[in-house]
Design an enzyme around this catalytic site. Structure first.
Site, PDB file in Angstrom:
ATOM      1  N   ILE A  38     109.367 106.143  25.113  1.00 42.31           N
ATOM      2  CA  ILE A  38     109.624 107.574  24.958  1.00 42.31           C
ATOM      3  C   ILE A  38     108.807 108.192  23.831  1.00 42.31           C
ATOM      4  O   ILE A  38     109.008 109.362  23.481  1.00 42.31           O
ATOM      5  CB  ILE A  38     111.120 107.841  24.714  1.00 42.31           C
ATOM      6  N   VAL A  41     118.403 109.156  30.759  1.00 38.38           N
ATOM      7  CA  VAL A  41     119.088 107.862  30.706  1.00 38.38           C
ATOM      8  C   VAL A  41     120.157 107.955  29.634  1.00 38.38           C
ATOM      9  O   VAL A  41     119.867 108.237  28.469  1.00 38.38           O
ATOM     10  CB  VAL A  41     118.102 106.728  30.385  1.00 38.38           C
ATOM     11  N   HIS A  49      71.640 111.148  39.341  1.00 39.00           N
ATOM     12  CA  HIS A  49      72.248 111.015  40.665  1.00 39.00           C
ATOM     13  C   HIS A  49      71.998 109.604  41.196  1.00 39.00           C
ATOM     14  O   HIS A  49      70.893 109.083  41.072  1.00 39.00           O
ATOM     15  CB  HIS A  49      71.636 112.028  41.632  1.00 39.00           C
TER      16      HIS A  49
END
Length: 470
Positions: A271, A237, A449
């Site tokens: 950023i 940019v 599980h």
């Protein structure tokens, strides 16, 4: 011995600072903490980790209702967004948690000095119109949003915003452009994408999530694209202009090329972050920041000046709240004459998108390039979440678990995961690595599980070619 006002003065009450102050007080030291915000907890609790997770969680429910996931499970609803209420529950969570830190300060007799601290000398700090002295001083001032040169952020106008402003948007933007494909940009971009915005992410590098494992980065990109986020990679940019309630971004290929423009209703500049060392008058204490604005320390968090310590985002290393917290405990214990230590090789990183993305230890690329494995050789085991029974029943097929181990010793070098609860799953990997576990240790540990964590067991089994469910 000099007569000091306090044994320990902590500058900054973020995750590192407030934890250091509380732990030092628990160890019997007279402690004060200087903080200029109206509430304790720093960026994390006030405008970072906590409020963003509140918005992420709420937006997940909305998205599940809107995109048909709930309908697949026999729950037919037509969602209606009440954004003011969503913001209110976020603020309520922040108020409760920051208030909790104030309570802990009182409980542990930590004195809160309300104001911004700056050094007068190596043992004196000005806080407002008061100067206090301390035998030991801990710098824990955190970090701030890194600016993008030439781009002006104005959170009040809500057109070009930073991460703080992105949490406060009064309406869902039609088109949001996120500058930066790191953790914060992807999390906040995900929030507004779920709530109805069209989201474009512009990243200078050729892939998102710098620092993460290569396969994890590629798979994450694929998943986010499937969710509707548009990526402009290898793109920079060069300018952002505001015209009324619109923003115009000028972009071009990172390597040079044709210039384009993108119109957006909101631009999120994300950023990175920079250390908060300006304004501390470090020179008066005999200190200086390095070229990155960080304060250099030794293994025990000591700076170059006796009696002054530093932790968290102001020192080299990842800018993570949990790293700062661990360093806060360690530095307090070191000041008290104990042995405080943080294993910086085992610091997990998490992206709280959907699904979550997490990792700890080395990436596959780093392990291969550094020759960390015995003889430089490694083995890798992977297991897809689509083969995990709990993920299947929960309609969560995306992602996988990846374990990197030394080829000869089998010691685990790194674990990476994409799963709905990867941020929780990664704790098991961190604990295993802290104790020097092998992939076989994990593989032969019984996992309940059906749980998502069985994918870690299967990935560990896959290191030795023993995975069952693929």
């Amino acid at each position: 011995m000099a007569d000091y006002d306090f044994d320990v003065l902590v500058i900054g009450a973020g995750p590192g600072g407030y934890v250091a102050a509380i732990r030092a007080a628990q160890l019997g030291l007279r402690v004060a903490c200087a903080e200029s915000r109206e509430t304790l907890g720093g960026t994390c609790l006030n405008v970072g980790c906590i409020p963003s997770k509140a918005m992420l969680h709420a937006s997940e429910y909305f998205d599940a209702a809107a995109n048909g996931t709930m309908a697949k499970m026999g729950i037919k609803v037509t969602p209606e967004l009440d954004l003011p209420t969503m913001h209110a529950q976020r603020s309520h969570a922040v108020k409760q948690l920051t208030g909790g830190i104030a309570f802990l300060f009182k409980k542990n007799k930590v004195e809160w000095l309300k104001g911004r601290g700056s050094f007068v000398d190596a043992h004196s700090v000005a806080v407002g119109d008061r100067v206090v002295t301390a035998k030991d001083i801990v710098i824990a001032t955190g970090s701030s949003v890194a600016p993008l040169p030439g781009v002006e952020v104005d959170n009040d106008k809500q057109v070009v915003v930073d991460s703080t402003g992105a949490l406060e948007l009064a309406r869902v933007p039609g088109h949001m452009v996120v500058i930066g494909g790191g953790v914060i940009g992807l999390e906040l971009g995900s929030v507004w994408r779920r709530l109805g915005a069209r989201v474009t992410c512009v990243e200078f590098l050729d892939q998102i999530l710098p620092g993460f494992d290569g396969e994890i980065r590629k798979e994450s990109n694929r998943i986010f694209k499937k969710q509707g986020i548009d990526f402009r990679l290898s793109t920079k940019v060069t300018a952002v202009s505001v015209d009324g309630d619109k923003a115009i971004l000028t972009v071009e290929p990172a390597a040079g090329g044709a210039v384009e423009t993108i119109e957006a209703d909101c631009v999120l500049v994300s950023i990175g972050r920079r250390p908060n060392t300006a304004g501390l008058a470090l020179d008066k204490a005999g200190l200086a920041a390095n070229q990155r604005g960080q304060i250099e320390i030794d293994h025990d968090f000591r700076t170059g000046v006796p009696g002054i310590w530093a932790i968290g985002d102001v020192v080299p290393g990842p800018m993570l709240a949990h790293k700062a917290e661990d360093e806060g405990i360690a530095v307090a214990e070191n000041i008290a004459g104990r042995h405080g230590i943080v294993n910086h090789d085992v610091i997990p990183s998490v992206v709280y998108t959907w699904p979550e993305i997490a990792g700890v230890g080395l990436t596959e690329e780093a392990a291969r390039e550094s020759g960390t494995g015995t003889g430089g050789e490694i083995k890798v085991g992977k297991f897809p979440m689509m083969a995990n029974s709990r993920a299947k029943t929960n309609h969560e097929p995306d992602g996988f678990v990846k374990i990197i181990a030394d080829a000869q010793t089998d010691r685990v070098l790194g674990v990476w995961a994409i799963a709905s609860v990867a941020g929780t799953m990664i704790a098991e990997a961190g604990l295993a690595m802290e104790f020097g576990a092998t992939s076989e240790d994990i593989a032969y540990t019984c996992h309940a599980h059906p749980t998502h964590s069985e994918a870690i067991k299967e990935a560990a089994m896959a290191v030795q070619g023993k995975a069952i469910h693929v």
